[in-house]
Design a protein around this motif. Structure first.
Motif, PDB file in Angstrom:
ATOM      1  N   GLU A  95      22.108  -3.650  34.034  1.00 37.53           N
ATOM      2  CA  GLU A  95      21.910  -3.331  32.613  1.00 37.53           C
ATOM      3  C   GLU A  95      22.063  -1.833  32.386  1.00 37.53           C
ATOM      4  N   ASN A  96      22.879  -1.500  31.387  1.00 33.99           N
ATOM      5  CA  ASN A  96      23.125  -0.104  31.038  1.00 33.99           C
ATOM      6  C   ASN A  96      23.624   0.677  32.252  1.00 33.99           C
ATOM      7  N   VAL A  97      24.736   0.198  32.824  1.00 26.85           N
ATOM      8  CA  VAL A  97      25.306   0.846  33.992  1.00 26.85           C
ATOM      9  C   VAL A  97      26.728   1.299  33.672  1.00 26.85           C
ATOM     10  N   SER A  98      27.166   2.331  34.384  1.00 25.73           N
ATOM     11  CA  SER A  98      28.507   2.875  34.190  1.00 25.73           C
ATOM     12  C   SER A  98      29.133   3.132  35.553  1.00 25.73           C
ATOM     13  N   VAL A  99      30.379   2.647  35.721  1.00 23.36           N
ATOM     14  CA  VAL A  99      31.111   2.859  36.969  1.00 23.36           C
ATOM     15  C   VAL A  99      32.501   3.367  36.608  1.00 23.36           C
ATOM     16  N   SER A 100      32.900   4.469  37.209  1.00 25.50           N
ATOM     17  CA  SER A 100      34.202   5.054  36.899  1.00 25.50           C
ATOM     18  C   SER A 100      34.859   5.542  38.183  1.00 25.50           C
ATOM     19  N   ALA A 101      36.171   5.272  38.316  1.00 25.38           N
ATOM     20  CA  ALA A 101      36.905   5.704  39.504  1.00 25.38           C
ATOM     21  C   ALA A 101      38.270   6.216  39.094  1.00 25.38           C
ATOM     22  N   LYS A 102      38.730   7.221  39.786  1.00 24.46           N
ATOM     23  CA  LYS A 102      40.058   7.762  39.508  1.00 24.46           C
ATOM     24  C   LYS A 102      41.151   6.922  40.158  1.00 24.46           C
ATOM     25  N   LYS A 103      40.758   6.058  41.112  1.00 20.63           N
ATOM     26  CA  LYS A 103      41.758   5.237  41.782  1.00 20.63           C
ATOM     27  C   LYS A 103      41.554   3.771  41.419  1.00 20.63           C
TER      28      LYS A 103
END
Length: 759
Positions: A130-138
């Motif tokens: 809940e209310n999570v963020s995941v970000s990747a450049k690849k």
């Protein structure tokens, strides 16, 4: 651990209530068995994974792992932790965990997540993000794992998430999944799930040989700036299965190609019991569908796209395919599917069920009540056609009933069209067939240029069959033709037993194999229509009703699908794709068991009050003559079943929905019953909706006896025919009184010294 006292319970689990203790525990023993006894705040430890490879078990007891400190109040303003907990999870187990207020990103690596970078042979159960963020450049982004192999994800929730990658393979649960199972997964109110490159899905970005069961995706934006986007998976290959899926109020879009409410691209997949509600699925390129944008060698059963949805392809001058179920279909079987959405394209073709169908595709028992239109995506948005379509009031619609369900068929005024093919069921058909399908929907009704409008198929190319179909459009639209808009010159098209409330082209009769085509507007044609999509003339008779002045006729007298047959004897065999009930006039019997004694095999049949769809059976009538069997319920069988007997030499019965002819060696083991004799079925047509016997090779059974025992009664003896006599017994036949009788005599007879009961 780190100054905290850690105890163990009676099962040997470490009882942990601090983040630092959790980290020390898994670093000391990566196979540790852990139970949480309190919420965990990851800000209590430095950023970085807890350990490299975890092979143990964590039971969360529904405690929460937070990213921020307790004083952050977990409103998302102080989301903490910058890395997944475990680099690898191999044979690990995670259960009853809640992850909240977590944010992680990378500009260096692929396989990025909240929980584990890569999972192998692991189980994730009862986990909420809940209310999570995941970000990747690849590549490879997901809340549970960036990449997963042979792992199970059960009872997973992802709420208010944000998942992005500059590369490919983005999903809210797993980025890239191979041989995984996803069961009872819910995704709701994700802010965005975006891949700058390819393959993004509401659950998984890219799936290979995966199973999805009881999945719900709601209120999400799912987008790729390139290709392959789906409400569940961007791309599904190597035999994925999707069952019992609900997608609600999503915006699913690809800047380039391949978008679907379930998958953007499918190969050898199965889709069953799929529902798409209130969703906007669109591509700026080509290939878009309510369920799949592009599909090859897949199967679709009971898929529904509702009237609050819009499926739109804006090819920008390049071939674009849009379909209520599949955009581009290659060798598919699509059955019992319904589209009520607005299907729009600016180029090439669009269909209520399939945009473009080829390579021996089969579309059967499908219904379209939606509008199939030629409109640019910008026009759909700017001029609010989608909103008008969604908000059309019942007074603007015609109400029609199909299989006991009411549909509101909308009618909106649209602008000019282009060089395009639009069909109520299929936009463009090539080497594909449409059976028992119905179109209630509308299309553009301005014919400009070389546009092909057809109530069932917009345009046919080669080896196309359209059979037992009904086109019942709401309006008389200039340029829309009842069954097919255009049959390509020199192609092979077969149109059989089709009915339209609109006129149609002169299909040139024999040239295009057109038979029994009926239009309401033909002179001298009685105003009757087939109840197509409900199994019609192939069952022997039309389901008729008077059109009268009602532009929206519904079945009269409560009659639905039925099967009609003239029975010459007391007993007969039957197998129907819908259920029927026994009554005072006809009773049904299922194969119960088989016994063997010497040269005699006895098949025992037991009475059933209701015969389920697809099951082969015997039936008994009060007296021979014409019988009519009405359907019960709404369950339909796509193929007949068989009733086997493991004993008694392997005899069993099997049904057939189509006329069947057996050839070759296998034909020697198939039989039918006629005139009181079991005959070999080789090169002999078995009528549709009957059953036949399968057993030992008849050459080994000559002179032996097969008995039928119905409901514990006296055996009915049927002799296997003598192959050398073309199925006729040697010798004369006598009644019990000693009188010689012919083959038409019914009752107990003496033949070749044996008693035989002729039914």
């Amino acid at each position: 651990y780190s100054g905290y006292y850690v105890s163990r319970d009676n099962e040997g689990y470490l009882l942990i209530d601090r983040a630092a203790a959790l980290k020390k525990a898994v670093q000391k023993d990566n196979a540790a068995k852990i139970k949480l006894t309190s919420d965990i705040y990851l800000s209590d430890i430095p950023e970085g994974e807890l350990c490299n490879t975890f092979t143990g078990e964590i039971i969360g007891n529904y405690y929460t792992i937070f990213g921020g400190r307790p004083e952050a109040h977990h409103d998302g303003a102080h989301r903490g932790h910058g890395k997944y907990l475990f680099v690898y999870s191999d044979g690990a187990s995670f259960s009853n965990l809640i992850f909240k207020d977590l944010s992680t990103d990378t500009d260096e690596h692929s396989n990025w997540s909240i929980l584990t970078s890569q999972a192998k042979n692991s189980v994730f159960a009862g986990i909420t993000f809940e209310n999570v963020s995941v970000s990747a450049k690849k590549n490879n982004v997901g809340a549970a794992a960036g990449y997963a192999y042979n792992s199970h994800f059960i009872d997973i929730k992802v709420l208010y998430g944000d998942f992005t990658a500059s590369g490919s393979y983005v999903g809210s649960v797993v980025g890239d999944a191979d041989a995984c199972k996803f069961i009872k997964v819910k995704v709701d109110h994700n802010y965005k799930t975006i891949a700058e490159d390819n393959s993004v899905g509401g659950i998984v970005g890219h799936a290979r040989n995966c199973e999805f069961e009881q999945i719900s995706v709601n209120n999400c934006e799912i987008k790729t700036n390139n290709s392959y986007v789906g409400g569940i998976a961007g791309k599904a290959v190597e035999g994925c299965q999707f069952r019992n899926i609900d997608v609600n109020n999503i915006q699913c879009s690809a800047i380039d190609d391949y978008a679907g409410g379930i998958v953007g691209d499918s190969d050898k997949s199965i889709f069953a019991n799929i529902e798409i509600h209130g969703s906007f699925v669109t591509v700026d390129g080509k290939w878009v569908g309510g369920v799949a944008g592009n599909s090859k060698d897949s199967h679709y059963l009971n898929c529904v796209t509702d009237d609050q949805s819009c499926i739109c392809a804006d090819g920008g001058g390049v071939d674009a395919y849009a379909g209520g179920i599949v955009g581009y279909s290659y060798g598919e079987e699509i059955a019992f599917c319904t589209n009520s959405a607005l299907i729009a394209t600016d180029d090439n073709c669009a269909g209520g069920i399939v945009g473009y169908a080829e390579n021996n595709g089969i579309i059967e028992d499908c219904l379209n009540t939606g509008m199939v239109a030629s409109i640019k995506k910008e026009k759909v948005i700017e001029e609010s056609f989608y909103n008008n379509y969604k908000n059309a009031k019942p007074s603007d619609c015609t109400r029609k009933t199909y299989r006991g369900v009411e549909y509101f068929v909308r009618n909106l005024e649209l602008g000019n069209t282009m060089d395009i093919s639009l069909g109520g069921i299929v936009g463009y058909a090539n080497k594909s067939s449409v059976y028992r399908s119905t179109n209630f929907g509308t299309t553009n009704h301005f014919w400009v240029g070389r546009t092909n409008f057809g109530g069932i198929v917009g345009r046919t190319w080669d080896k196309v069959t359209i059979q037992d179909c009904l086109n019942d459009l709401e309006i008389e639209s200039y340029g829309i033709h009842g069954i097919v808009g255009h049959i390509e010159y020199g192609s092979v098209a077969t149109i059989i037993n089709c009915v339209s409330t609109l006129p149609y082209y002169d299909y040139e009769g024999e040239k295009y194999n057109v038979t029994n085509l009926i239009s309401q507007y033909e002179t001298g044609v009685t105003k009757k229509q087939l109840a197509s999509g409900e199994l019609v003339s192939i069952l022997g008779e039309y389901w008729e009703q008077d059109l009268g002045n009602d532009p929206c006729p519904t079945p009269t007298g409560g009659r639905g699908v039925y099967h009609s047959r003239t029975v010459e004897n007391t007993y007969g065999t039957i197998c129907l794709p819908f259920a029927v009930k026994s009554d005072d006039n006809v009773k049904f019997y299922l194969l119960d068991k088989a016994t063997k004694s010497g040269d005699a095999v006895t098949l025992h049949f037991s009475y059933v009050e209701e015969l389920d769809a697809g099951w082969p059976a015997l039936f008994k009538v009060t007296e021979p003559g014409k019988i009519t069997l009405d359907h019960v319920g709404n369950e339909w069988a796509l193929m007949p079943f068989s009733a086997g007997t493991a004993d008694a030499g392997g005899w069993y019965i099997k049904g057939t929905f189509e006329e069947t002819v057996f050839t070759g060696e296998t034909a020697e083991e198939r039989y039918y019953i006629a005139d009181g004799v079991i005959r070999n079925a080789k090169d002999t047509p078995i009528p549709p909706y009957h059953t036949y016997l399968m057993g030992p090779n008849i050459k080994d059974m000559e002179g032996k006896t097969l008995n039928f025992v119905v409901e514990g009664g006296e055996p009915t003896e049927i002799k296997l025919a003598d192959l050398n006599q073309n199925g006729n017994f040697n010798g004369k036949t006598y009644s019990l009184m000693g009188t010689q009788v012919n083959e038409n005599y019914r009752g107990i007879v003496i033949k070749n010294g044996r008693k035989v009961v002729r039914r």
